[in-house]
Design an enzyme around this catalytic site. Structure first.
Site, PDB file in Angstrom:
ATOM      1  N   TYR A 179      36.639  -5.292  29.609  1.00  0.00           N
ATOM      2  CA  TYR A 179      35.295  -5.278  30.182  1.00  0.00           C
ATOM      3  C   TYR A 179      34.907  -6.713  30.513  1.00  0.00           C
ATOM      4  O   TYR A 179      34.625  -7.519  29.631  1.00  0.00           O
ATOM      5  CB  TYR A 179      34.322  -4.659  29.179  1.00  0.00           C
ATOM      6  CG  TYR A 179      32.877  -4.621  29.627  1.00  0.00           C
ATOM      7  CD1 TYR A 179      32.527  -4.274  30.928  1.00  0.00           C
ATOM      8  CD2 TYR A 179      31.852  -4.912  28.727  1.00  0.00           C
ATOM      9  CE1 TYR A 179      31.207  -4.234  31.328  1.00  0.00           C
ATOM     10  CE2 TYR A 179      30.523  -4.872  29.117  1.00  0.00           C
ATOM     11  CZ  TYR A 179      30.213  -4.532  30.417  1.00  0.00           C
ATOM     12  OH  TYR A 179      28.886  -4.500  30.818  1.00  0.00           O
ATOM     13  N   ASP A 193      36.202  -2.299  33.853  1.00  0.00           N
ATOM     14  CA  ASP A 193      35.063  -2.670  34.679  1.00  0.00           C
ATOM     15  C   ASP A 193      35.164  -4.176  34.890  1.00  0.00           C
ATOM     16  O   ASP A 193      34.866  -4.966  33.998  1.00  0.00           O
ATOM     17  CB  ASP A 193      33.769  -2.291  33.962  1.00  0.00           C
ATOM     18  CG  ASP A 193      32.526  -2.712  34.726  1.00  0.00           C
ATOM     19  OD1 ASP A 193      32.658  -3.272  35.831  1.00  0.00           O
ATOM     20  OD2 ASP A 193      31.418  -2.477  34.205  1.00  0.00           O
TER      21      ASP A 193
END
Length: 318
Positions: A117, A156
């Site tokens: 992330y 992400d």
């Protein structure tokens, strides 16, 4: 066939209340990489150690209700690594790596699946500077890892690489996630490599595996981080351009997709209804693994968070 899914949950408890476990049970991925758990070990215990028969491996943030990543898998890994060695960012729970090393496997005998992330810089200059520091130290870490093994990084990334990766590219050129410096970093990571023993040449500083202290010291501010990444040009340096060698698997399979490519939509206005989205979620693979990618799916029928899950099937057996 190896089925690999990535999804930013925006809170595992929230996603579970919207049918996450049932969907995983129906789709049967071999691994699902998740980001933004927004939970700690005590929150997961007794509830989310396993999802639909897949065992979870976690990297929690120290701060409650913040960040956190996990990989759920139906295969037993040969090793589990939490954090990539960063003094600053490992405390934020941003990296977990499962290794599936099989000496007899014909393809990618040393294979890692990573859930990562990347920081967002949208909340202000301080977090944007932190994002640049992360990019500056993470690039050589990936280059070093690529020298020793094949891997797929799912996550992400918080960067839309090209104009076709978001709806309103003209209006977002000065916004975090589509800044020229961020896009240049992605271009460097995805650029071809020089020939070497394993087909790649790491950029300068790649020997600083695990984000060595001298690199972090050189990236204390956004300006210094950009200098480290691009040589002060705002574009990838020669070494960085030739040193990434990673593959954006979705773009390999769908090189011209636009509206269908989005994986994130703002909760403001009618962004989802109007498909005013961004492509922020990626499978980034070493070339040997990327060559095995067969098909991709971005699932939008049901919403578990403000992100959509992206799944890729690889002609690979763990």
């Amino acid at each position: 066939m190896f089925k690999l899914t990535s999804l930013n949950l925006n809170g595992i408890r929230s996603a579970a209340s919207k049918g996450l476990q049932e969907w995983v049970g129906q789709t049967h991925p071999d691994c699902i990489c998740v980001q933004e758990l927004k939970a700690q070990a005590a929150d997961v215990a007794g509830r989310f150690e396993d999802i639909a028969g897949l065992k979870g491996h976690f990297h929690f943030a120290e701060k409650k209700g913040y960040s956190g990543v996990a990989i759920y898998t139906r295969h037993e890994p040969s090793d589990v690594i939490t954090g990539y060695g960063s003094t600053e960012f490992d405390a934020e729970g941003r990296y977990v790596e499962l290794r599936f090393d099989r000496p007899g496997r014909k393809q990618a005998s040393k294979l890692s699946i990573i859930s990562c992330y990347f920081p967002s810089g949208s909340s202000g200059e301080e977090r944007q500077a932190a994002k640049f520091r992360f990019l500056a130290e993470f690039y050589p870490y990936l280059a070093s890892l690529k020298e020793t093994r094949d891997f797929v990084l799912c996550g992400d990334i918080n960067i839309a690489h090209q104009e076709i990766d978001l709806k309103n590219f003209k209006g977002n050129k000065k916004n975090s996630g589509f800044l020229p410096e961020e896009r240049a970093w992605m271009s460097g990571l995805l650029a071809p490599t020089l020939p070497a023993s394993r087909g790649s040449q790491p950029p300068e500083g790649a020997a600083l595996a695990r984000g060595g202290p001298s690199l972090r010291a050189a990236a204390k501010t956004a300006e210094e981080a950009l200098e480290e990444m691009t040589g002060g040009t705002g574009q990838p340096s020669v070494k960085a351009t030739r040193g990434g060698g990673m593959v954006d698997v979705y773009r390999q399979l769908q090189p011209t997709a636009t509206d269908a490519a989005y994986t994130w939509w703002s909760n403001r206005g009618q962004a989802y209804a109007k498909n005013v989205g961004w492509r922020l979620d990626y499978h980034l693979a070493t070339p040997a693994v990327a060559a095995l990618a067969q098909s991709e799916t971005i699932y939008k029928t049901q919403r578990f968070s403000d992100h959509a899950p992206i799944t890729v099937d690889y002609a690979l057996a763990l």
